[in-house]
Motif scaffolding. Sequence first.
Motif, PDB file in Angstrom:
ATOM      1  N   ALA A  39    -101.627 -23.346  42.567  1.00 34.37           N
ATOM      2  CA  ALA A  39    -100.944 -22.201  41.954  1.00 34.37           C
ATOM      3  C   ALA A  39    -100.282 -21.321  43.017  1.00 34.37           C
ATOM      4  O   ALA A  39    -100.850 -21.057  44.080  1.00 34.37           O
ATOM      5  CB  ALA A  39    -101.936 -21.379  41.143  1.00 34.37           C
ATOM      6  N   VAL A  40     -99.100 -20.862  42.708  1.00 32.08           N
ATOM      7  CA  VAL A  40     -98.389 -19.870  43.518  1.00 32.08           C
ATOM      8  C   VAL A  40     -98.048 -18.725  42.576  1.00 32.08           C
ATOM      9  O   VAL A  40     -97.518 -18.945  41.477  1.00 32.08           O
ATOM     10  CB  VAL A  40     -97.112 -20.466  44.141  1.00 32.08           C
ATOM     11  CG1 VAL A  40     -96.362 -19.402  44.940  1.00 32.08           C
ATOM     12  CG2 VAL A  40     -97.453 -21.655  45.031  1.00 32.08           C
ATOM     13  N   PHE A  41     -98.359 -17.499  42.986  1.00 33.51           N
ATOM     14  CA  PHE A  41     -98.249 -16.373  42.064  1.00 33.51           C
ATOM     15  C   PHE A  41     -97.899 -15.100  42.832  1.00 33.51           C
ATOM     16  O   PHE A  41     -98.199 -14.966  44.024  1.00 33.51           O
ATOM     17  CB  PHE A  41     -99.556 -16.196  41.294  1.00 33.51           C
ATOM     18  CG  PHE A  41    -100.787 -16.237  42.163  1.00 33.51           C
ATOM     19  CD1 PHE A  41    -101.332 -15.077  42.697  1.00 33.51           C
ATOM     20  CD2 PHE A  41    -101.402 -17.450  42.454  1.00 33.51           C
ATOM     21  CE1 PHE A  41    -102.453 -15.125  43.500  1.00 33.51           C
ATOM     22  CE2 PHE A  41    -102.534 -17.503  43.257  1.00 33.51           C
ATOM     23  CZ  PHE A  41    -103.061 -16.334  43.786  1.00 33.51           C
ATOM     24  N   PRO A  42     -97.236 -14.150  42.163  1.00 36.60           N
ATOM     25  CA  PRO A  42     -96.840 -12.920  42.855  1.00 36.60           C
ATOM     26  C   PRO A  42     -98.023 -12.002  43.118  1.00 36.60           C
ATOM     27  O   PRO A  42     -99.040 -12.047  42.405  1.00 36.60           O
ATOM     28  CB  PRO A  42     -95.855 -12.274  41.883  1.00 36.60           C
ATOM     29  CG  PRO A  42     -96.210 -12.820  40.546  1.00 36.60           C
ATOM     30  CD  PRO A  42     -96.734 -14.206  40.786  1.00 36.60           C
ATOM     31  N   ARG A  43     -97.891 -11.187  44.153  1.00 38.68           N
ATOM     32  CA  ARG A  43     -98.901 -10.162  44.400  1.00 38.68           C
ATOM     33  C   ARG A  43     -99.082  -9.312  43.144  1.00 38.68           C
ATOM     34  O   ARG A  43     -98.129  -9.028  42.427  1.00 38.68           O
ATOM     35  CB  ARG A  43     -98.472  -9.259  45.553  1.00 38.68           C
ATOM     36  CG  ARG A  43     -98.788  -9.800  46.932  1.00 38.68           C
ATOM     37  CD  ARG A  43     -98.402  -8.768  47.984  1.00 38.68           C
ATOM     38  NE  ARG A  43     -98.757  -9.192  49.329  1.00 38.68           N
ATOM     39  CZ  ARG A  43     -99.898  -8.913  49.929  1.00 38.68           C
ATOM     40  NH1 ARG A  43    -100.834  -8.220  49.286  1.00 38.68           N
ATOM     41  NH2 ARG A  43    -100.123  -9.311  51.175  1.00 38.68           N
ATOM     42  N   GLY A  44    -100.325  -8.909  42.902  1.00 40.92           N
ATOM     43  CA  GLY A  44    -100.626  -8.146  41.708  1.00 40.92           C
ATOM     44  C   GLY A  44    -101.140  -8.992  40.566  1.00 40.92           C
ATOM     45  O   GLY A  44    -101.590  -8.462  39.546  1.00 40.92           O
ATOM     46  N   THR A  45    -101.104 -10.325  40.725  1.00 39.20           N
ATOM     47  CA  THR A  45    -101.591 -11.217  39.678  1.00 39.20           C
ATOM     48  C   THR A  45    -103.114 -11.161  39.621  1.00 39.20           C
ATOM     49  O   THR A  45    -103.791 -11.186  40.646  1.00 39.20           O
ATOM     50  CB  THR A  45    -101.131 -12.660  39.948  1.00 39.20           C
ATOM     51  OG1 THR A  45     -99.709 -12.696  39.939  1.00 39.20           O
ATOM     52  CG2 THR A  45    -101.673 -13.612  38.899  1.00 39.20           C
ATOM     53  N   THR A  46    -103.647 -11.112  38.424  1.00 40.57           N
ATOM     54  CA  THR A  46    -105.098 -11.078  38.242  1.00 40.57           C
ATOM     55  C   THR A  46    -105.643 -12.478  37.961  1.00 40.57           C
ATOM     56  O   THR A  46    -104.889 -13.397  37.603  1.00 40.57           O
ATOM     57  CB  THR A  46    -105.478 -10.167  37.064  1.00 40.57           C
ATOM     58  OG1 THR A  46    -104.999 -10.763  35.845  1.00 40.57           O
ATOM     59  CG2 THR A  46    -104.885  -8.779  37.222  1.00 40.57           C
ATOM     60  N   GLY A  47    -106.941 -12.607  38.068  1.00 39.35           N
ATOM     61  CA  GLY A  47    -107.568 -13.882  37.753  1.00 39.35           C
ATOM     62  C   GLY A  47    -107.370 -14.282  36.305  1.00 39.35           C
ATOM     63  O   GLY A  47    -107.288 -15.475  35.983  1.00 39.35           O
ATOM     64  N   ALA A  48    -107.325 -13.298  35.407  1.00 41.31           N
ATOM     65  CA  ALA A  48    -107.124 -13.609  33.992  1.00 41.31           C
ATOM     66  C   ALA A  48    -105.768 -14.257  33.742  1.00 41.31           C
ATOM     67  O   ALA A  48    -105.627 -15.086  32.829  1.00 41.31           O
ATOM     68  CB  ALA A  48    -107.258 -12.340  33.153  1.00 41.31           C
ATOM     69  N   GLN A  49    -104.782 -13.913  34.567  1.00 39.31           N
ATOM     70  CA  GLN A  49    -103.442 -14.444  34.354  1.00 39.31           C
ATOM     71  C   GLN A  49    -103.306 -15.907  34.754  1.00 39.31           C
ATOM     72  O   GLN A  49    -102.379 -16.572  34.293  1.00 39.31           O
ATOM     73  CB  GLN A  49    -102.423 -13.580  35.100  1.00 39.31           C
ATOM     74  CG  GLN A  49    -102.254 -12.197  34.494  1.00 39.31           C
ATOM     75  CD  GLN A  49    -101.360 -11.298  35.338  1.00 39.31           C
ATOM     76  OE1 GLN A  49    -101.719 -10.889  36.438  1.00 39.31           O
ATOM     77  NE2 GLN A  49    -100.182 -11.000  34.831  1.00 39.31           N
ATOM     78  N   ILE A  50    -104.204 -16.399  35.601  1.00 37.83           N
ATOM     79  CA  ILE A  50    -104.108 -17.806  35.987  1.00 37.83           C
ATOM     80  C   ILE A  50    -105.258 -18.648  35.436  1.00 37.83           C
ATOM     81  O   ILE A  50    -105.268 -19.858  35.619  1.00 37.83           O
ATOM     82  CB  ILE A  50    -104.022 -17.971  37.516  1.00 37.83           C
ATOM     83  CG1 ILE A  50    -105.299 -17.484  38.204  1.00 37.83           C
ATOM     84  CG2 ILE A  50    -102.802 -17.248  38.076  1.00 37.83           C
ATOM     85  CD1 ILE A  50    -105.310 -17.784  39.690  1.00 37.83           C
ATOM     86  N   ASP A  51    -106.198 -18.020  34.754  1.00 34.06           N
ATOM     87  CA  ASP A  51    -107.347 -18.760  34.211  1.00 34.06           C
ATOM     88  C   ASP A  51    -106.903 -19.901  33.297  1.00 34.06           C
ATOM     89  O   ASP A  51    -107.490 -20.995  33.328  1.00 34.06           O
ATOM     90  CB  ASP A  51    -108.262 -17.793  33.456  1.00 34.06           C
ATOM     91  CG  ASP A  51    -109.443 -18.487  32.805  1.00 34.06           C
ATOM     92  OD1 ASP A  51    -110.378 -18.849  33.539  1.00 34.06           O
ATOM     93  OD2 ASP A  51    -109.425 -18.670  31.576  1.00 34.06           O
TER      94      ASP A  51
END
Length: 609
Positions: free
Chosen positions: A453-465
């Motif tokens: 996964a690659v994700f922007p700063r500020g991303t929470t664990g819930a958003q990639i679960d």
Amino acid sequence: MSQTARFQSFEDPSHREGAARIAALRAAMAQRGYAGFVVPRADEHQSEYVPANAERLAWLTGFTGSAGTAVVLADRAALVVDGRYTLQAAEQVDTGVVTPVPLAETGVEAWIEANLPAGGVLAYDPWLHTPDGLARLERAAAAAGGRVEPTSLNLVDLVWIDRPAAPRASVVPHPEHLAGEAAAGKLDRVRAALAKARLDALVVSDPHNLAWLFNIRGGDVPHTPLPLGYAVIPRDGRPRLFLDPEKVTAEAAHALDGLAERSEPAALPAALDGLGAAGARVRVDAATGAVALGRRIEAAGGSLDVGPDPITAMKAAKNAAEIAGSRAAHRRDGAAVTRFLAWLAREAPGGAVSEIDAVVRLEGFRAEANNLREIAFPTISGSGPNGAIVHYRVTRGTDRRVQPGELFLIDSGAQYGDGTTDITRTVAVGSPSPEMRDRFTRVLKGHIAIATAVFPRGTTGAQIDAFARRPLWEAGLDFDHGTGHGVGAFLSVHEGPQRIAKTGTVALQPGMIVSNEPGYYKTGAFGIRLENLVLVEERAVPGGERPMLGFETLTLAPFDRALVVPELLTPQETAWLDAYHARVREALSALVDPETRAWLEAATRPVWA
């Protein structure tokens, strides 16, 4: 086998005395006019692993899980547990006396609201509940037409005649070359946080934060190197540390005396009174601060500020020294686990290996890996249907052989002086069924989705679960635990505030370590979980417009290729698995014996080889 486990007990939990113990508790309740008493699985610090003298829930009910709450009324009692422990609770408690209640169906508060008699007083120990937890109890009792009331002494302690003494393990310094920052610098950061929040002082109630802040370690609880104690950090002035002086070694005393005043734990209430008398605005940690702390401050005239301990976020983002230590620990641990997997592949098909044998052998390999201090948690060693119990703990009564045609799940971790590890592997013994291979591959796809996964700063664990769940969802499947938890640096294997879960609301930051562990569990048949630890790192994306993050996988050990269905993997997933296995082979080959090295070569071949 003749070996004896070094760290893990396999004694069977007993509920044979549960009826008598609950009867004794009910007598104590009746003497004081209480309709009920709440028994959480907690100590004064809300720790996951608690000392023997705080194992009240286990003593009362026989349930040994790390989370749960019993509510005992005059004519009924409930044990509320989450999805990890539903099966375990039903097996461990005397269900004729205590009713296990799945949290997903009925929470503690809902059960109280439905069962507390009108006008009844529900008693609780104010040292074992946080303000938020107490507020929920108060609302539930009020909805039932009753009320809550604190006790001056825990009622379980009154009837627990042979309760163990409080722990007194040695407190030792944690070397600065491993901590990566002097305690004085950490204290300056805490004071700056207090000034920014316009607070006069902080009560440190979380032993993990205490250990990290003062660069000390201890052994008061199983599996986590914690000294139990408290600290008061004023915005201006010298901190005060509340530790049993008999626990503090001369080396630790020398380091600490340059940083803080040291006092007996019994002096804490008076110190809180002093803060209150001075009219101080005091932060008490919402997650670990007991109701008793805040009430003492307020009673003396102080202003209570319940919120996050700022140390928690500081501790979560590892510095360069902590990251280097974790990488080194994972290399040694990977070699130990790989030796174990090679041994298992040789021994298990003949039916000679039991679940306990596996635990003992793995502990032995880890002990030979150098710098092992403890296991990070009781090893989950589940063969066949036992693997479907998410937090299964093998005992002499439940121990079963690893059988051909079954899956074997082993979830384990270690505490090394330079890092904490946690790894789960699921292997096939003999020939796996098509269903086993399909489910394994779907779990692996979810694991790879998190790893890449690659994700922007500020991303929470819930958003990639959901990344980890999608391959299972597509087949109408899921798992009932989070995808990942935070991990400490020679501290707790379960560390907040970061996590990858539906409830993971904290933004992931560079330096945080989290687990990546999707799973699948078929009750009565088998369980699958694939877990590596990953490090959050900055990730450059060519042409990208925002700062991005990704994961470095820290854990090094093969996945079972016999359970992979290559046709279910995308080319990108296949490339990741092949590259990971090549990295494992390169990192570990020189650290294992020739027999294991030959097995490792075969275990890390490309998927289509």
